[in-house]
Design an enzyme around this catalytic site. Structure first.
Site, PDB file in Angstrom:
ATOM      1  N   HIS A 300       2.547   3.741  -5.307  1.00 43.06           N
ATOM      2  CA  HIS A 300       3.591   2.919  -4.708  1.00 43.06           C
ATOM      3  C   HIS A 300       3.340   2.805  -3.220  1.00 43.06           C
ATOM      4  CE1 HIS A 300       7.535   1.317  -3.703  1.00 43.06           C
ATOM      5  NE2 HIS A 300       7.599   0.978  -4.978  1.00 43.06           N
ATOM      6  N   ASP A 357       7.856   1.653 -13.188  1.00 41.65           N
ATOM      7  CA  ASP A 357       7.348   0.919 -14.348  1.00 41.65           C
ATOM      8  C   ASP A 357       6.701   1.816 -15.386  1.00 41.65           C
ATOM      9  OD1 ASP A 357       8.134  -1.586 -13.426  1.00 41.65           O
ATOM     10  OD2 ASP A 357       6.405  -1.708 -12.105  1.00 41.65           O
TER      11      ASP A 357
HETATM   12  N1  CMC Z   1      -4.797   3.961 -10.177  1.00 45.85           N
HETATM   13  C1  CMC Z   1      -5.891   4.407  -9.528  1.00 45.85           C
HETATM   14  N2  CMC Z   1      -6.048   4.374  -8.190  1.00 45.85           N
HETATM   15  C2  CMC Z   1      -5.047   3.855  -7.470  1.00 45.85           C
HETATM   16  C3  CMC Z   1      -3.857   3.375  -8.064  1.00 45.85           C
HETATM   17  C4  CMC Z   1      -3.764   3.446  -9.470  1.00 45.85           C
HETATM   18  N3  CMC Z   1      -2.658   2.981 -10.082  1.00 45.85           N
HETATM   19  N4  CMC Z   1      -3.018   2.922  -7.104  1.00 45.85           N
HETATM   20  C5  CMC Z   1      -3.653   3.107  -5.934  1.00 45.85           C
HETATM   21  N5  CMC Z   1      -4.884   3.684  -6.145  1.00 45.85           N
HETATM   22  C6  CMC Z   1      -5.847   4.095  -5.109  1.00 45.85           C
HETATM   23  C7  CMC Z   1      -6.549   2.888  -4.505  1.00 45.85           C
HETATM   24  O1  CMC Z   1      -7.758   2.595  -5.195  1.00 45.85           O
HETATM   25  C8  CMC Z   1      -6.788   3.372  -3.098  1.00 45.85           C
HETATM   26  O2  CMC Z   1      -7.880   4.289  -3.135  1.00 45.85           O
HETATM   27  P1  CMC Z   1      -8.925   4.375  -1.880  1.00 45.85           P
HETATM   28  O3  CMC Z   1      -8.079   4.823  -0.720  1.00 45.85           O
HETATM   29  O4  CMC Z   1      -9.941   5.345  -2.313  1.00 45.85           O
HETATM   30  O5  CMC Z   1      -9.454   2.989  -1.714  1.00 45.85           O
HETATM   31  C9  CMC Z   1      -5.547   4.198  -2.760  1.00 45.85           C
HETATM   32  O6  CMC Z   1      -5.100   4.682  -4.046  1.00 45.85           O
HETATM   33  C10 CMC Z   1      -4.438   3.399  -2.088  1.00 45.85           C
HETATM   34  O7  CMC Z   1      -4.120   2.271  -2.906  1.00 45.85           O
HETATM   35  P2  CMC Z   1      -3.695   0.842  -2.364  1.00 45.85           P
HETATM   36  O8  CMC Z   1      -3.988  -0.171  -3.408  1.00 45.85           O
HETATM   37  O9  CMC Z   1      -4.273   0.639  -1.003  1.00 45.85           O
HETATM   38  O10 CMC Z   1      -2.126   1.070  -2.198  1.00 45.85           O
HETATM   39  P3  CMC Z   1      -1.061  -0.084  -1.976  1.00 45.85           P
HETATM   40  O11 CMC Z   1       0.066   0.542  -1.282  1.00 45.85           O
HETATM   41  O12 CMC Z   1      -1.681  -1.283  -1.359  1.00 45.85           O
HETATM   42  O13 CMC Z   1      -0.661  -0.520  -3.471  1.00 45.85           O
HETATM   43  C11 CMC Z   1       0.299  -0.458  -5.619  1.00 45.85           C
HETATM   44  C12 CMC Z   1       0.427  -0.022  -4.151  1.00 45.85           C
HETATM   45  C13 CMC Z   1       1.606  -0.147  -6.333  1.00 45.85           C
HETATM   46  C14 CMC Z   1       0.079  -1.971  -5.698  1.00 45.85           C
HETATM   47  C15 CMC Z   1      -0.885   0.297  -6.278  1.00 45.85           C
HETATM   48  O14 CMC Z   1      -0.654   1.684  -6.260  1.00 45.85           O
HETATM   49  C16 CMC Z   1      -1.163  -0.174  -7.693  1.00 45.85           C
HETATM   50  O15 CMC Z   1      -1.929  -1.136  -7.875  1.00 45.85           O
HETATM   51  N6  CMC Z   1      -0.560   0.486  -8.732  1.00 45.85           N
HETATM   52  C17 CMC Z   1      -0.686   0.015 -10.105  1.00 45.85           C
HETATM   53  C18 CMC Z   1       0.251  -1.165 -10.356  1.00 45.85           C
HETATM   54  C19 CMC Z   1       1.714  -0.721 -10.421  1.00 45.85           C
HETATM   55  O16 CMC Z   1       2.053   0.249 -11.086  1.00 45.85           O
HETATM   56  N7  CMC Z   1       2.584  -1.517  -9.769  1.00 45.85           N
HETATM   57  C20 CMC Z   1       4.048  -1.276  -9.800  1.00 45.85           C
HETATM   58  C21 CMC Z   1       4.576  -0.807  -8.474  1.00 45.85           C
HETATM   59  S1  CMC Z   1       6.238  -0.128  -8.555  1.00 45.85           S
HETATM   60  C22 CMC Z   1       7.307  -1.392  -8.993  1.00 45.85           C
HETATM   61  C23 CMC Z   1       7.192  -2.631  -8.173  1.00 45.85           C
HETATM   62  O17 CMC Z   1       7.094  -2.599  -6.958  1.00 45.85           O
HETATM   63  O18 CMC Z   1       7.241  -3.692  -8.772  1.00 45.85           O
END
Ligand code: CMC
Length: 422
Positions: A300, A357
């Site tokens: 998140h 989720d």
């Molecule tokens: N599985 C594996 N690795 C992950 C995941 C995951 N679900 N989420 C983040 N990471 C890693 C990512 O690869 C990155 O690694 P590195 O620093 O080595 O490059 C690090 O963690 C930071 O991730 P980010 O993508 O820069 O983080 P963000 O804040 O931009 O994205 C997020 C947040 C929710 C989009 C992301 O964690 C994600 O894609 N999660 C899966 C989709 C999900 O469950 N979304 C629902 C969010 S909650 C409800 C809502 O808001 O709607």
């Protein structure tokens, strides 16, 4: 007034500080470009406050979520979704008379215009319900005036009608006749009836389903400046109608990184189940930088310790499934995945925890809601939040059209040459 100092290319500038009611600090850079000619760059807006808001407080480090000051744990346990909607939009919990009037209005406006029913016929059977929902919300705007004096009525219309539209789109997808809303039932029970009743049989929504849905809707009701809410504010900031702003927010919510994640979580759990339940293999894939696989329902932008909504959901999932007599092998896989991931260095280092989720889909599944309707359920819950933010924005004299800047990295000036010379 305290301030921050910026030294830019040797020159010192003083920037005012703004403090929130929970002590959060912001550096006000509104005048930055005017005085320095520089802008700030923050792709994804991870560090950018777009507004001041009195609706929802989140402390991502401590796992705190409060709507108008009330902890989410208390609201999820004790409140009704309609009360929470009122709280978010109007700032306080309703008294008995206000609640009665608000509920009565929500009931009175839950029918959609008969002409709108024809729209459902035009969509292909494969249409995703989120696409239908977003288009139908936009279409609602063609039936109602967006005059200022209609604002509160349009807010009521949207909350009342979204559940009817959602249920009708489901009925259309399975080829069953529409079930009209009933004035006798609570908001969640009314929705369940429109989804699951058939004309030939009596239908009594089970209290366990009604309670679970009430809680799910409350947990989703607001989350400050997330992607879809910011979209509602962004679109609304141009003066576009409420219906356009909410339709755009619905579209933003549909994406798999946002609300669409709840559908993806279940699809992923099903895939792991079909593959023999080897969850460790998928944890490894999620960690592999050469593999774009992510564990859906993990991570998140704001929560860096735990997501309080996911804790509440995890706490109730066993109870609801056992009340319903449902045994879901996906629940076991989900719990194992969570356990493995929480001990794994990769997830610990990046502070990746199950989000809202992760467990909500298991509950929706147990309630008989089809997978492609999960994100629609999220939209039903989030609508009061979108409306509260939109209303706050239009009533704030300081708000102005949202228009970010950019750093241009394209070609410098060059001269046009006719096609024959290229
Ligand atoms: N599985 C594996 N690795 C992950 C995941 C995951 N679900 N989420 C983040 N990471 C890693 C990512 O690869 C990155 O690694 P590195 O620093 O080595 O490059 C690090 O963690 C930071 O991730 P980010 O993508 O820069 O983080 P963000 O804040 O931009 O994205 C997020 C947040 C929710 C989009 C992301 O964690 C994600 O894609 N999660 C899966 C989709 C999900 O469950 N979304 C629902 C969010 S909650 C409800 C809502 O808001 O709607």
């Amino acid at each position: 007034m305290s301030s921050a100092k910026l030294i830019l290319e040797g020159q010192e500038y003083e920037l005012p500080i703004i403090r929130g009611s929970e002590g959060e600090v912001a550096i006000n850079i509104r005048a930055l470009r005017g005085t320095t000619n520089a802008i700030t760059l923050d792709p994804g807006y991870g560090n950018t406050g777009s507004c001041q808001s009195a609706i929802t407080f989140i402390d991502g480090e401590r796992g705190i979520l409060r709507y108008r000051g009330y902890p989410i744990e208390q609201l999820a346990e004790k409140a009704s979704f309609v009360e929470v909607a009122y709280l978010l939009i109007y700032g306080d919990l309703p008294n008995a008379q206000q609640l009665e009037e608000f509920s009565k209005n929500l009931t009175r406006h839950s029918l959609i215009h008969e002409d709108m029913k024809k729209f459902f016929e035009g969509y292909p059977a494969t249409a995703h319900p989120m696409s239908i929902l977003s288009s139908m919300i936009s279409s609602l705007g063609t039936f109602y005036s967006d005059a200022d004096e209609e604002m509160d009525l349009n807010i009521v219309r949207l909350i009342a009608k979204i559940k009817t539209i959602a249920a009708f789109s489901y009925k259309k997808s399975i080829g069953q006749p529409f079930i009209y809303p009933s004035n006798e039932l609570s908001y969640p029970a009314n929705f369940l009836r429109m989804m699951f009743a058939v004309p030939a049989e009596p239908y009594e929504p089970r209290p366990v389903l009604e309670r679970a849905l009430n809680m799910l809707l409350i947990l989703h009701a607001d989350h400050e400046q997330n992607c879809s809410t910011s979209t509602a504010r962004m679109v609304g900031s141009s003066g576009a109608t409420l219906f356009h702003a909410i339709s755009a927010a619905t579209s933003a919510l549909s994406g798999p990184l946002h609300g669409g994640a709840n559908q993806k979580v279940i699809e992923q759990l099903r895939m792991i189940h079909r593959d023999g339940g080897d969850y460790q293999k998928y944890v490894d894939r999620a960690k592999d930088k050469d593999d774009d696989f992510r564990l859906m329902g993990f991570g998140h932008r704001v929560y860096k310790n735990f997501d309080p909504r996911s804790r509440i959901l995890k706490g109730s999932v066993d109870e609801v499934l056992s009340d319903l007599g449902v045994k879901d092998p996906l629940l076991g896989i989900a719990k194992n995945l969570e356990e493995v991931a929480l001990k794994d260095e990769y997830f610990i280092e990046r502070k990746l925890y199950p989000n809202v989720d992760f467990y909500s889909g298991i509950l929706y599944r147990a309630m008989g809601i089809p997978t492609n309707m999960f994100t629609v359920m999220f939209a039903l819950g989030r609508l009061p939040g979108w409306l509260a933010h939109w209303r706050e924005m239009v009533e704030d004299p300081a708000s102005r059209i949202n228009r970010p800047r950019q750093i241009y990295i394209g070609e410098n000036e060059r001269q046009y040459r006719p096609v024959a010379e290229r």
